[in-house]
Each structure stands twice: as structure tokens, then as C-alpha cells.
Write a protein that holds these residues in place. Structure first.
Motif, PDB file in Angstrom:
ATOM      1  N   SER A  13       0.829  -1.206   0.000  1.00 15.10           N
ATOM      2  CA  SER A  13       0.000   0.000   0.000  1.00 15.10           C
ATOM      3  C   SER A  13       0.863   1.256   0.000  1.00 15.10           C
ATOM      4  N   ASP A  31       2.199   1.553  -3.556  1.00 18.56           N
ATOM      5  CA  ASP A  31       1.142   2.024  -4.460  1.00 18.56           C
ATOM      6  C   ASP A  31       0.862   3.513  -4.261  1.00 18.56           C
ATOM      7  N   THR A  69       1.403   5.853   6.931  1.00 17.17           N
ATOM      8  CA  THR A  69       1.313   4.397   6.953  1.00 17.17           C
ATOM      9  C   THR A  69       1.805   3.814   8.274  1.00 17.17           C
ATOM     10  N   THR A  74      -3.526   0.862   5.634  1.00 14.35           N
ATOM     11  CA  THR A  74      -3.090   0.043   4.500  1.00 14.35           C
ATOM     12  C   THR A  74      -3.919   0.328   3.254  1.00 14.35           C
ATOM     13  N   ASP A  75      -4.571   1.470   3.202  1.00 16.69           N
ATOM     14  CA  ASP A  75      -5.346   1.859   2.028  1.00 16.69           C
ATOM     15  C   ASP A  75      -4.544   2.892   1.247  1.00 16.69           C
ATOM     16  N   SER A  76      -4.006   2.472   0.101  1.00 19.21           N
ATOM     17  CA  SER A  76      -3.104   3.349  -0.657  1.00 19.21           C
ATOM     18  C   SER A  76      -3.783   4.618  -1.152  1.00 19.21           C
TER      19      SER A  76
END
Length: 187
Positions: free
Chosen positions: A100, A103, A132, A141-143
Motif C-alpha cells: 500500500s 502504491d 502508513t 493500509t489503504d493506498s
């Protein structure tokens, strides 16, 4: 039942020759494994990084147990990104966090996650890392969410925001001035 949080001990970016581009070592205060004695000085850190790079310089893997540490890594053009964790950490969670972060950095650096882009946008990279990982604890963990919190505002929106702020300040100043004049007039 173990209710500990997923933690990392270090984040590293090494270039294609094994030189440090960026390194951030964490030593959380409430570490369940006790006080960490490793990575206390630059010499130990550099020796660890050089040995780790020797083991991971060839593309192909993504998780390795090196020198008693779990190393999750990802190759990108001319750099390798690493999360270093304790040997008992969940490698899937560490891998998801690294993916993530990678990304989000790829989105922010316009699909060119390379040494030059990282160095030119070091502020964005560090902000992304801080969104992060917080003191060694994985917090997001959400890019897309990470990238959206880190992005710089567009230049045209800055001008509009500046005008609104100046107008707000001017109207507040005018209001205060009028009220002070009214109070003085009452005396």
C-alpha cells in the motif's frame, strides 16, 4: 490471546548499488519484545543494510528472514523498498503495508518510483510513510487514502483559498475596528 499491534522496526530504501537512499528506524516504547538493542548506531545500521542488500539484490523474492529479522521488500526500477520487522510478526500484514505504501508513492510520484523521484519529492515520501507507519505501528493500509491525505493542493485552488482567507481577515479586522470605535464613542 495476543492483542498486540502489527509493528515494524525499520523502513529502508536502498539503491541498485546497496547505498542508503532513505532509512527510518523505529524503537517503540511499549515494545512487547522488550527494549530493542539492535540498530542503535549508524555502523550497525549500515552493516545490516549492506548484508540485506546482498541477499535481496536479485529480483524474485519478496520476504526473507535475515539476521533474525523479517524483511519484506519490493523492487522498483533502481531502488528496493524494505519493511524490517521482528521474526514473530505477520508477514502478510507487513507485505500488505509495504504494497500500500508503494502504491501510494507510485500514485504521488506519477508512476515513476525511482531514486531521483524519491529524492526530489522526499517530503511526500516521508509524509506517506508517516501516514502508513506511526512509531513503528502500522496504522493504514489503504493506498488511495494515504495518497489523498498527502497530496499537495493544486496551484489554482491555493489562489482561491488565499483570497477567501484575506477576505475573512479583512472582514474580521473591519468588525473589530467598528466595535472599538463604538466603545470609544460611548465613553
Amino acid at each position: 490471546m495476543n492483542l498486540s499491534l502489527y509493528t515494524v522496526q525499520a523502513f529502508l530504501i536502498l539503491d541498485s548499488e546497496g547505498n542508503r537512499v532513505l532509512a527510518k528506524y523505529y524503537n517503540p516504547k511499549g515494545n512487547p519484545q522488550g527494549e530493542v538493542k539492535e540498530f542503535l548506531n549508524l555502523k550497525d545500521q549500515k552493516a545490516f543494510e549492506k548484508g540485506l542488500w546482498q541477499k535481496t539484490k536479485k529480483a524474485g523474492g519478496d520476504v526473507i528472514l535475515y539476521d533474525g529479522h523479517l524483511a519484506v521488500y519490493k523492487h522498483s526500477l533502481d531502488v528496493i523498498l524494505y519493511f524490517i520487522a521482528g521474526p514473530t510478526e505477520n508477514e502478510l500484514m507487513i507485505s500488505v503495508a509495504l504494497s500500500s505504501l508503494t502504491d501510494a508513492l507510485t500514485m504521488l510520484l506519477r508512476n515513476s518510483l525511482e531514486k531521483r523521484g524519491i529524492l526530489e519529492n522526499l517530503d511526500l515520501v516521508l509524509l506517506c510513510l508517516d501516514e502508513t507507519i506511526d512509531d513503528g505501528i502500522i496504522v493504514d493500509t489503504d493506498s488511495a487514502a494515504i495518497a489523498s491525505r498527502v497530496t499537495r493542493p493544486r496551484a489554482d485552488s491555493d489562489i482561491v483559498g488565499l483570497n477567501i482567507n484575506e477576505q475573512t481577515l479583512m472582514s474580521a479586522f473591519t468588525t473589530v475596528r467598528d466595535r472599538v470605535q463604538q466603545r470609544i464613542g460611548q465613553l
